[in-house]
Structure formats: C-alpha cells, structure tokens
Scaffold this motif. Structure first.
Motif, PDB file in Angstrom:
ATOM      1  N   CYS A   1       0.795  -1.231   0.000  1.00 35.65           N
ATOM      2  CA  CYS A   1       0.000   0.000   0.000  1.00 35.65           C
ATOM      3  C   CYS A   1       0.826   1.278   0.000  1.00 35.65           C
ATOM      4  O   CYS A   1       0.280   2.366  -0.108  1.00 35.65           O
ATOM      5  N   GLY A   2       2.147   1.169   0.173  1.00 37.50           N
ATOM      6  CA  GLY A   2       2.994   2.340   0.057  1.00 37.50           C
ATOM      7  C   GLY A   2       3.061   3.226   1.273  1.00 37.50           C
ATOM      8  O   GLY A   2       3.727   4.270   1.243  1.00 37.50           O
ATOM      9  N   ASP A   3       2.368   2.884   2.365  1.00 36.13           N
ATOM     10  CA  ASP A   3       2.397   3.717   3.555  1.00 36.13           C
ATOM     11  C   ASP A   3       3.543   3.297   4.472  1.00 36.13           C
ATOM     12  O   ASP A   3       4.088   2.206   4.365  1.00 36.13           O
TER      13      ASP A   3
ATOM     14  N   TYR B   1      -8.280   0.225 -10.842  1.00 38.06           N
ATOM     15  CA  TYR B   1      -8.554  -0.234  -9.478  1.00 38.06           C
ATOM     16  C   TYR B   1      -7.397   0.110  -8.547  1.00 38.06           C
ATOM     17  O   TYR B   1      -6.223  -0.010  -8.909  1.00 38.06           O
ATOM     18  N   ARG B   2      -7.750   0.538  -7.355  1.00 39.04           N
ATOM     19  CA  ARG B   2      -6.788   0.730  -6.263  1.00 39.04           C
ATOM     20  C   ARG B   2      -7.399   0.139  -5.002  1.00 39.04           C
ATOM     21  O   ARG B   2      -8.594   0.318  -4.732  1.00 39.04           O
ATOM     22  N   LYS B   3      -6.592  -0.579  -4.247  1.00 36.24           N
ATOM     23  CA  LYS B   3      -7.096  -1.217  -3.033  1.00 36.24           C
ATOM     24  C   LYS B   3      -7.675  -0.175  -2.072  1.00 36.24           C
ATOM     25  O   LYS B   3      -7.116   0.923  -1.929  1.00 36.24           O
ATOM     26  N   PRO B   4      -8.781  -0.495  -1.391  1.00 43.45           N
ATOM     27  CA  PRO B   4      -9.348   0.453  -0.410  1.00 43.45           C
ATOM     28  C   PRO B   4      -8.353   0.806   0.685  1.00 43.45           C
ATOM     29  O   PRO B   4      -8.390   1.903   1.242  1.00 43.45           O
ATOM     30  N   GLN B   5      -7.439  -0.136   1.005  1.00 41.19           N
ATOM     31  CA  GLN B   5      -6.458   0.120   2.059  1.00 41.19           C
ATOM     32  C   GLN B   5      -5.299   0.988   1.579  1.00 41.19           C
ATOM     33  O   GLN B   5      -4.483   1.439   2.385  1.00 41.19           O
ATOM     34  N   ASN B   6      -5.199   1.199   0.265  1.00 40.31           N
ATOM     35  CA  ASN B   6      -4.095   1.992  -0.275  1.00 40.31           C
ATOM     36  C   ASN B   6      -4.180   3.421   0.241  1.00 40.31           C
ATOM     37  O   ASN B   6      -5.238   4.057   0.195  1.00 40.31           O
ATOM     38  N   LYS B   7      -3.059   3.930   0.744  1.00 37.36           N
ATOM     39  CA  LYS B   7      -3.046   5.268   1.356  1.00 37.36           C
ATOM     40  C   LYS B   7      -2.899   6.385   0.331  1.00 37.36           C
ATOM     41  O   LYS B   7      -2.846   7.556   0.695  1.00 37.36           O
ATOM     42  N   GLY B   8      -2.840   6.046  -0.941  1.00 33.31           N
ATOM     43  CA  GLY B   8      -2.793   7.073  -1.977  1.00 33.31           C
ATOM     44  C   GLY B   8      -1.538   7.920  -1.953  1.00 33.31           C
ATOM     45  O   GLY B   8      -1.594   9.138  -2.139  1.00 33.31           O
ATOM     46  N   ILE B   9      -0.404   7.291  -1.712  1.00 35.50           N
ATOM     47  CA  ILE B   9       0.866   8.021  -1.662  1.00 35.50           C
ATOM     48  C   ILE B   9       1.586   7.874  -2.994  1.00 35.50           C
ATOM     49  O   ILE B   9       1.845   6.764  -3.455  1.00 35.50           O
ATOM     50  N   THR B  10       1.885   8.986  -3.628  1.00 35.99           N
ATOM     51  CA  THR B  10       2.672   8.992  -4.852  1.00 35.99           C
ATOM     52  C   THR B  10       3.569  10.222  -4.830  1.00 35.99           C
ATOM     53  O   THR B  10       3.674  10.895  -3.790  1.00 35.99           O
ATOM     54  N   LEU B  11       4.231  10.522  -5.926  1.00 32.95           N
ATOM     55  CA  LEU B  11       5.128  11.675  -5.960  1.00 32.95           C
ATOM     56  C   LEU B  11       4.347  12.952  -5.682  1.00 32.95           C
ATOM     57  O   LEU B  11       3.460  13.335  -6.446  1.00 32.95           O
TER      58      LEU B  11
END
Length: 597
Positions: free
Chosen positions: A19-21, A368-378
């Motif tokens: 998830c990138g968090d 699609y993006r997982k609901p748990q994905n924290k939406g972190i990108t550049l």
C-alpha cells in the motif's frame, strides 16, 4: 528532527507490503513480529545452533557469545562463497569462457543474506484501525535480501538464462495489462453466462519445492535450449548453478543464523522465474490437458502474473474445481489457492484493474486501487523537476484510459486518479489528462522514437531549482553539446528512514570496532563501507598534506589495510608502487604510520 529519527535505534520504520504507507513500530516490536513469524513457520525456517569441532567430533557450543554467533555467520558465508567460486571456476575451465566475461561472476567480500519483513497492511480491513490491533494479528511478508550475498552473481547469470523461457508459458502475463489485450479479442457470445474470477496462490515462494523447481526449469530449458541465450554454458552447468544458488538457503536475522528448509528466497533474483515455471508445470498437467481444456472456459482465457491468476467460470464451484486440479498435481500438497468469485454482478479486482462480464458477454474493465491503499505517490511539492511531476500525473491518466472499456468505466477510473492527485497536492488534476479519445489510447502503440541521434552520453546532476535546470539545458542546447542532462532529486523519506537490514547492519568488517585498527582513523564512517571515495592524510606531516585520494569497490577496510602495511614496510619490494609506501620511504622511513581518513 529527521536526523533524530534516523539516529534513534529504538524506532523501526518500513514501507508496508503493497500500500505504500509507512509502518512505524518500536525496534523491539519489529524484532518480536519477525521472530514470531519464524517460529510460526517452523516447517519453513530453522535456527542453526553454533557448533565447534573438537577431536574430529562436532559438538554444540554450550554458552555462545555474540562473537560466537558472528564467527558462525562469517564461516558459513565464507563456505558458500568458496563453493560458488569453485563451481564457477570449473565451468569457466570446462567451457573455455572468455576471461573478461568470467571475472564478472566471481564473488568477493560478500555478506550472508538477511531477512526482513514487511507488514501486510492491505490484509487489514479498511474500517479497522491498525494501531488498535495486537502485534500477533498482523501478517507479514518475509523477504530475504540477497544483495551482496555469495551466490548473487551466479543467481543473476542463471536468471538471465531462464527468464526468456517464460515466453514459452502460454498463461504467463508479461505485464499487468496484457490480459486486457486478450479480453478485446474474445467474442462476447462465448462469454455469455460466465463470470470472471481471480485466484491467488498462498505464499507461493515458500511453498514450492527447490528440487521440483530445478527439475521443471531444466525440462523447459531442454526443450528450448537452442532458442535462448546460454552464454556458452551447457544444460548441466545451469543445473549446477541453480543447485548452488537455491540449496544454500542460509540467512541471518538479529545476529543469528537460520536456514530456509523449504521454498525459495523471495529476495533472490532467480526465484520468481523458477516459481512461475514450477506452477506452470502443475497447470500443464491439469487444466491444460486437452480433454479438460477444450471443454472448460479456461480455453477462452487463463492468465497468471506470478501468483495471481484469472479466468472465467460458470460458478464458484467450477472455479474452485479448476484451482483444486492444479493443487492436486503438487505431490507435497503445499500449493493452496484463495479464490475470489463475484457475487451477483460485482467487479473482481485483478492486478490494477477491475473486471466484470456484462449480461451480453461484453467485458467491462476499469482502474482499481485497493481500499487500504493510502494514496501516496510523488507529491507536487516534492523536490523534483516539474517535468517529472507532470509525467507522473499524465501516466496515471494514461493508465486510466488504457484500462477502461467504455465511457462509464473511464469516468470511474479518472475519478480515482483525480482523488489520488488531489491528495498529493496537484492543482487542477484534470489539466494533466491527455486530450485523447478512448479508442485511440487502447489501439495506440507504446513508445516514442528518439530523434536525438547526436546525443552521445548523459550527464547526471543534482536537482536544485527549475531555474537552474533550465539554464543548464539552454546552455547545452545553445552550444550544441552532445550531452543529455539528467537531474536527480535528493533522498526520499523511504531512502532516509527505511532500512532492509536494521538489525544486521555490518558496522565493522571484524565485527568489533573497538578492536579494529581501521575504524578509529575514519572520520565519517566505518571500515565496512563499500564503493567509497576516500582521502588519506598523513598526520606526521606538519602541514597535513593530503597524500592519497582513492576509491574502493570492496569494503574500505581491505584497501586501507594495504596502505597501512605499505607505510609500515615502505622499503619492501611488494609496495614499491604504493603511494603510501613511497611517501613513508621518502619522508618517514623510521616512524610508525599515522593516518587520517
């Protein structure tokens, strides 16, 4: 504040599994979580107790110290390094491999692989606060980092040989969007009444047999040996390479030696293609049998990206049956599937898309993006070139366009990207969306032709400001200099705070900086640093002249030791060409060396 966090050894910071968090725990909690995972999987991992050889008998060390454990790990590393180099030397001599090529694959000054774990935050339900969970309820992904390990170079060579074999696996998806291209070629009438489902192999890498992996790879390689690049090796050589790489599954964690007694390392380069080929062998003997294949919807589509597969079925029972057929081919009985079949008319996630079969047999797909994905990108406020940020935003929208099957799906996909970019500070996100229609994106060819044929080399420069970057570009363009500048940003938060070896960092080659003769003379580091550019100052010279500037790919301990020996014995013929030897012979022939590094 950043420096305080980096220097605080009581805190452990890592990136979550998918998830990138950031996951922040105490160092003790991280250690306990990893050790608990090792204990819970005692059929996969085994702790190796220190032993000693006395009078020809091997006995356990009764009261081992930290030095005992350190020597045990070092001895095992040296043994594996010796095995790898001996095997490679035999292959080089037997096949007459060119010296220049052969030198690339000898190992020197290596470290044993290290285990670290990533918390699977995507397994935590979106409505559950992860901070309220018990430590034992968290799931982790174990990764054994093989960077700098004794078998890393041979693993790289084996990977280069067997990776092209994946082209001969019909279900292998080369990228995460290849299934969309296949979907567009399927006649909707054939999909009427079917539903798309996905299946995931549980812990694939730790549940495949090493012996079976090697055997299946060799079988596939034998069929296509004349079609792949073998670098002058024979099939028997590949067998030996795979055996020495995959069988030496020793690693360290928290200063202790372990052995992975089943499965392959996730962090080893050769593991993914081996696991993919092993799973294909099971599929080939089950769902690809003609009598089943032609009468089942899998003949319309069955695709797998490593351990994530997708296909069509009439019911969940049919989908489960297909997966069970594959599992039944595994004689060890360790391959298990988790099947996700849609209830009613729901979308099913597959890689970074959602898939649904409509009533008429048409396939609907969207981003699609997982609901748990924290939406972190550049982040838009990050220290990167504006062109880099624009490219990131455009690529997200381009992906949304490529994966969307129609206008409704496209609007949903674009909405996800809008939300993502707003969270990361991008003003007016839709301004970055390419002005192209859906059909042109789905049928267009990827890649751009590079017309800059006069550019001979690249120049890497640190990025400061957009103004400075533009000035440099304009100067190069104006003077027609055949250089393409690349501006690199500073370290990211992940690079600053996250370490893959937090408990097994080698601070000293000898393992004890207090007894080391090199560590005390280094002003900003330790003797274990690799790839360093160093400056030696002679402290005996009153002016403090810089005597030598050098670089070392291996740990600087070994190079500085050579300089120290040369300065101690400056008249020795062995050190006649050494700069430190020459300096001490001319200026300090009767004095003990004193360095500053």
């Amino acid at each position: 504040m950043c420096v305080c966090i980096m220097q605080n050894k009581d805190i452990h910071i890592s990136i979550s599994d998918k998830c990138g968090d950031f996951v922040v725990t105490s160092a003790d909690a991280y250690k306990s979580l990893t050790i608990e995972h090792i204990k819970d999987n005692d059929n996969v991992y085994k702790w190796i107790a220190p032993t000693r050889l006395r009078h020809g008998n091997t006995t356990l060390v009764k009261c081992p110290t930290e030095i005992t454990y350190r020597n045990q790990i070092a001895s095992k590393c040296d043994l594996i390094e010796s095995q790898c180099n001996k095997l490679w030397q035999e292959i080089v001599e037997a096949r007459g491999i060119e010296k220049r090529f052969s030198l690339l694959f000898y190992s020197h000054n290596t470290n044993l692989p290290t285990l670290y774990t990533l918390v699977k935050t995507h397994k935590v339900p979106a409505d559950v606060d992860i901070t309220s969970m018990r430590l034992g309820d968290l799931k982790v992904r174990p990764i054994v980092s093989c960077s700098g390990s004794p078998s890393e170079k041979l693993a790289t060579l084996a990977t280069r040989i067997i990776t092209p074999l994946l082209d001969y696996i019909p279900c292998h998806l080369k990228n995460i969007h290849q299934h969309l291209e296949i979907f567009r070629r399927i006649n909707p009438n054939e999909l009427s009444g079917l539903k798309f489902y996905t299946a995931d192999v549980s812990a694939l890498f730790t549940n495949v047999s090493v012996t079976s992996c090697i055997q299946d790879v060799l079988e596939l390689a034998a069929e296509h040996w004349s079609d792949i690049q073998t670098y002058g090796l024979k099939l028997v050589d590949l067998h030996k390479l795979l055996d020495v790489v995959l069988s030496n599954s020793f690693f360290r964690f928290n200063g202790r030696l372990y052995n992975q007694i089943y499965g392959v390392f996730i962090g080893c380069a050769v593991s993914p293609p081996c696991a993919i080929i092993r799973l294909y062998k099971l599929e080939k003997e089950s769902i690809y049998v003609d009598s089943y294949y032609m009468s089942n919807p899998v003949h319309l589509f069955y695709g797998r990206y490593v351990d994530d597969s997708g296909s069509f079925a009439l019911s969940k029972e049919d989908a489960t049956r297909s997966c069970r057929m594959i599992s039944d081919m595994d004689t060890e009985g360790r391959i298990k599937w988790e099947v996700e079949f849609p209830e009613n008319d729901e979308y099913v996630p597959f890689l970074d898309t959602e898939v649904r079969v409509e009533g008429g047999g048409n396939i609907s797909t969207r981003y699609y993006r997982k609901p748990q994905n924290k939406g972190i990108t550049l982040n838009y406020r990050s220290h990167h070139q504006t062109s880099t940020k624009v490219a990131v935003a455009k690529n997200f929208y381009k992906t949304a366009l490529e994966v969307s099957s129609g206008p409704v799906e496209l609007e949903h996909s674009m909405g996800l990207v809008d939300k993502l970019l707003r969270q990361n500070g991008y003003p007016n996100p839709r301004s970055f969306a390419p002005n192209r229609d859906l059909n042109s994106v789905q049928t267009s060819k990827k890649g751009k032709k590079n017309n800059n044929t006069n550019i001979h080399t690249t120049l890497s420069l640190p990025y400061t400001t957009e103004k400075d970057a533009n000035s440099i570009r304009n100067f190069i363009r104006k003077n027609k200099i055949p250089i393409r500048p690349i501006f690199t940003p500073g370290k990211s938060l992940q690079q600053m705070f996250c370490k893959s070896r937090p408990l097994d960092t080698t601070n000293c080659v000898l393992g004890n900086p207090e007894r080391c003769t090199i560590c005390p003379i280094i002003s900003n580091g330790t003797c274990s640093i690799r790839g360093a550019v160093y400056q030696i100052t002679c402290k005996l010279c009153t002016a403090g002249n810089v005597v030598y500037l050098g670089e070392a790919d291996r740990p600087v301990y070994y190079r500085l030791k050579e300089h120290m020996r040369a300065a101690t014995n400056p008249t020795s013929a062995s050190y006649s060409n050494n700069a430190m030897g020459q300096h001490y012979a001319d200026a300090h022939s009767s004095r003990a060396p004193e360095f500053g590094v």
